[in-house]
Design an enzyme around this catalytic site. Structure first.
Site, PDB file in Angstrom:
ATOM      1  NE  ARG A 261      -3.512  -0.086   2.817  1.00 39.20           N
ATOM      2  CZ  ARG A 261      -4.188   0.057   3.956  1.00 39.20           C
ATOM      3  NH1 ARG A 261      -4.082  -0.858   4.919  1.00 39.20           N
ATOM      4  NH2 ARG A 261      -4.970   1.092   4.153  1.00 39.20           N
ATOM      5  CG  HIS A 262      -1.222   4.635   0.056  1.00 33.74           C
ATOM      6  ND1 HIS A 262      -1.449   5.039   1.353  1.00 33.74           N
ATOM      7  CD2 HIS A 262      -2.375   4.052  -0.370  1.00 33.74           C
ATOM      8  CE1 HIS A 262      -2.693   4.748   1.701  1.00 33.74           C
ATOM      9  NE2 HIS A 262      -3.279   4.128   0.662  1.00 33.74           N
ATOM     10  CG  ASN A 268      -4.412   5.589   5.503  1.00 36.68           C
ATOM     11  OD1 ASN A 268      -3.389   5.481   4.827  1.00 36.68           O
ATOM     12  ND2 ASN A 268      -5.570   5.116   5.102  1.00 36.68           N
ATOM     13  NE  ARG A 311      -4.927   6.617  -0.426  1.00 32.84           N
ATOM     14  CZ  ARG A 311      -6.057   6.978  -1.038  1.00 32.84           C
ATOM     15  NH1 ARG A 311      -6.181   8.204  -1.520  1.00 32.84           N
ATOM     16  NH2 ARG A 311      -7.061   6.121  -1.162  1.00 32.84           N
ATOM     17  CD  GLU A 332      -8.885   1.301  -1.656  1.00 38.73           C
ATOM     18  OE1 GLU A 332      -8.943   0.450  -2.566  1.00 38.73           O
ATOM     19  OE2 GLU A 332      -8.579   1.014  -0.486  1.00 38.73           O
ATOM     20  CG  HIS A 397      -5.179   2.577  -3.291  1.00 35.73           C
ATOM     21  ND1 HIS A 397      -5.013   3.781  -2.648  1.00 35.73           N
ATOM     22  CD2 HIS A 397      -4.801   2.777  -4.589  1.00 35.73           C
ATOM     23  CE1 HIS A 397      -4.568   4.682  -3.528  1.00 35.73           C
ATOM     24  NE2 HIS A 397      -4.432   4.089  -4.702  1.00 35.73           N
TER      25      HIS A 397
END
Ligand code: SIN
Length: 500
Positions: A261-262, A268, A311, A332, A397
């Protein structure tokens, strides 16, 4: 509106795809639940055809994995395994001689037994859609047996023949796969190789390949030397999609995937879903560590595929790799009207949506947004491209990586939306003979936890009932605390991942 839904839950004790009952039309006219394929797809038996060591099992397993991923429940039935159970492991090459009547009778008995098992499997669950009969089926007589037994049970038959003229690949297949099978356990490798080669010679004595003239009426795909395809008389979406898949795989490519993931984003940290925010300081720290990991492991030349969101692009900007490609289809899952909200806010604002998502998370579609199933559909071209790569690093994502990991690990559509894909962790996927292995590597950079566990069936059912009686009966209000209690692990916890 919930009546049928609740009945469904009560009667079956588990969730089904409610779209199949034509439920849940909203004011926006969207379907709340999605489904990959049209209803009432006929049951299918795909019968493999070909001499031993032609990659039939490999093709069968890859195809089953793909079909399961697009929501078509599939299973491989390997005749060798049944033969070992019914007749034994120590069958030497003469068992396969077509002029050995005892061997031929025994092999026909096993073939009939597997067909019985397949027919039973279809009766066990209406969702079971494709049985892949992984056997040689090298004679017309054996293929006729399949055609005699399946169609009367409402099962369509398609043959998939694998032809290979390359003796180098044949020998490699025998040494890499066949000599490891239980038939040759404890045998001297040269003796085993000789026996297996003679077994192939026996099959060759009676081999009748699929033929465009004699087998014109049949549905079949004939794959020659992995690269040439004869496609004959295919019927319906599932068979066509299967052909499309087979034309895209490269059996001798061993793709190693690095998935991440980023780095942690500002959303988040606030426990909000979606959005298009930048990284937090921890997110930047992770991106830099990931860059160091790539340098230390000589991975600076591998292609990096990423989404078009800030991101992921920011995460890639800290990597030494030059070959970075951006794909919108790696974005995402679109949470539609829920984008930018926390799970708690969604539960408060759209309690019905929140409960229905828990009921069938894979098929549930956010209002004006997407379902996991929608995401899988848009990822299909990416999966086909991944099948042809040696190594790729994907930076994308949580939901997208769940779909991708679910494909490579052959997980069910019930499992996919709950696969743990923690932030600040690299997931390495390595191919094995017929499947893949997953390894997690983390660098000790603190991050938010965005995973929400699968809720219990009872708690979902209680919430649905509570929502339905919200205009009058208050007897369910007491459950609320318990319901909320199930969500305590939602998003705001912070953990420190251990460095590997
Ligand atoms: C086996 O017995 O191992 C294979 C049987 C077949 O498919 O011919």
């Amino acid at each position: 509106m919930f009546e049928t839904q609740r009945k469904l839950v009560k009667e079956t004790g588990r969730t089904r795809t409610p779209a199949s009952d034509n439920l849940m039309e909203t004011e926006l006219g969207r379907e709340r639940y999605t489904r990959s394929l049209p209803m009432n797809c006929p049951k299918q038996c795909y019968a493999m055809v070909g001499l031993p060591a032609r990659g039939k099992s490999y093709i069968a397993h890859r195809l089953a994995r793909y079909l399961n991923w697009i929501g078509t429940k599939s299973k491989v039935f390997n005749v060798g395994q049944y033969r070992r159970r019914l007749v034994g492991v120590n069958m030497t090459y003469d068992y396969y001689d077509p002029f050995n009547t005892t061997g031929a009778q025994s092999r026909r008995m096993v073939a009939n037994h597997v067909l019985d098992t397949i027919i039973e499997w279809f009766k066990e669950d209406a969702d079971n859609a494709v049985a892949i009969l992984d056997a040689t089926n090298t004679t017309r007589d054996r293929r006729d047996l399949i055609l005699e037994r399946c169609p009367p049970e409402g099962i369509q038959v398609m043959f998939i023949e694998s032809v290979l003229d390359d003796t180098f690949i044949e020998e490699r297949n025998i040494r890499e796969h066949k000599l490891r099978c239980p038939d040759y356990q404890g045998c001297d490798p040269d003796d085993a190789f000789n026996d297996f080669s003679k077994r192939i010679e026996n099959y060759k004595k009676a081999y009748e390949t699929l033929c465009l003239n004699l087998d014109r009426e049949l549905s079949f795909i004939r794959v020659s030397n992995i690269t040439q395809f004869h496609i004959n008389n295919l019927i319906g979406t599932v068979q066509s999609k299967s052909a499309y898949f087979l034309m895209n795989i490269r059996p001798h490519t061993k793709t190693t995937l690095y998935l991440s993931r980023h780095g942690e984003s500002q959303f988040n940290e606030l426990a909000k879903i979606g959005g298009d925010t930048n990284l937090t300081d921890n997110g930047v720290r992770y991106a830099k560590k990931l860059g160091k990991f790539l340098l230390e492991n000589n991975l600076t030349d591998i292609p990096v595929w990423t989404s078009i969101m800030k991101r992921t692009i920011e995460t890639c900007s800290h990597l030494p790799n030059q070959n970075v490609q951006r794909y919108k289809c790696l974005n995402e899952i679109d949470a539609g009207r829920c984008d930018g909200l926390t799970y708690k806010e969604i539960e408060e604002t759209y309690p019905e949506e929140f409960a229905l998502r828990d009921l069938d998370k894979y098929n549930y579609r956010y209002p004006q947004g997407e379902s996991y199933q929608d995401v899988c559909c848009r990822l299909e071209p990416i999966i086909m491209d991944l099948e042809k790569q040696d190594q790729v690093l994907l930076i994308c994502h949580q939901a997208v990586l769940r779909c991708i990991v679910g494909y490579f690990l052959n997980l069910s559509t019930d499992e996919i939306p709950y696969i743990k894909i923690p932030l600040h962790t690299v997931i390495k996927i390595t191919p094995l003979a017929y499947g893949c292995e997953k390894e997690e590597i983390s660098f000790g950079v603190e991050s938010s936890v965005t995973h929400r566990d699968k809720q219990t069936q009872e708690s979902i059912e209680r919430r649905l009932l509570a929502l339905d009686i919200s205009n009058g009966d208050s007897s369910f209000v007491g459950h609320e605390e318990e319901i909320n209690g199930n969500n305590e692990d939602v998003v705001s916890d912070r953990v420190v991942m251990m460095a590997s």
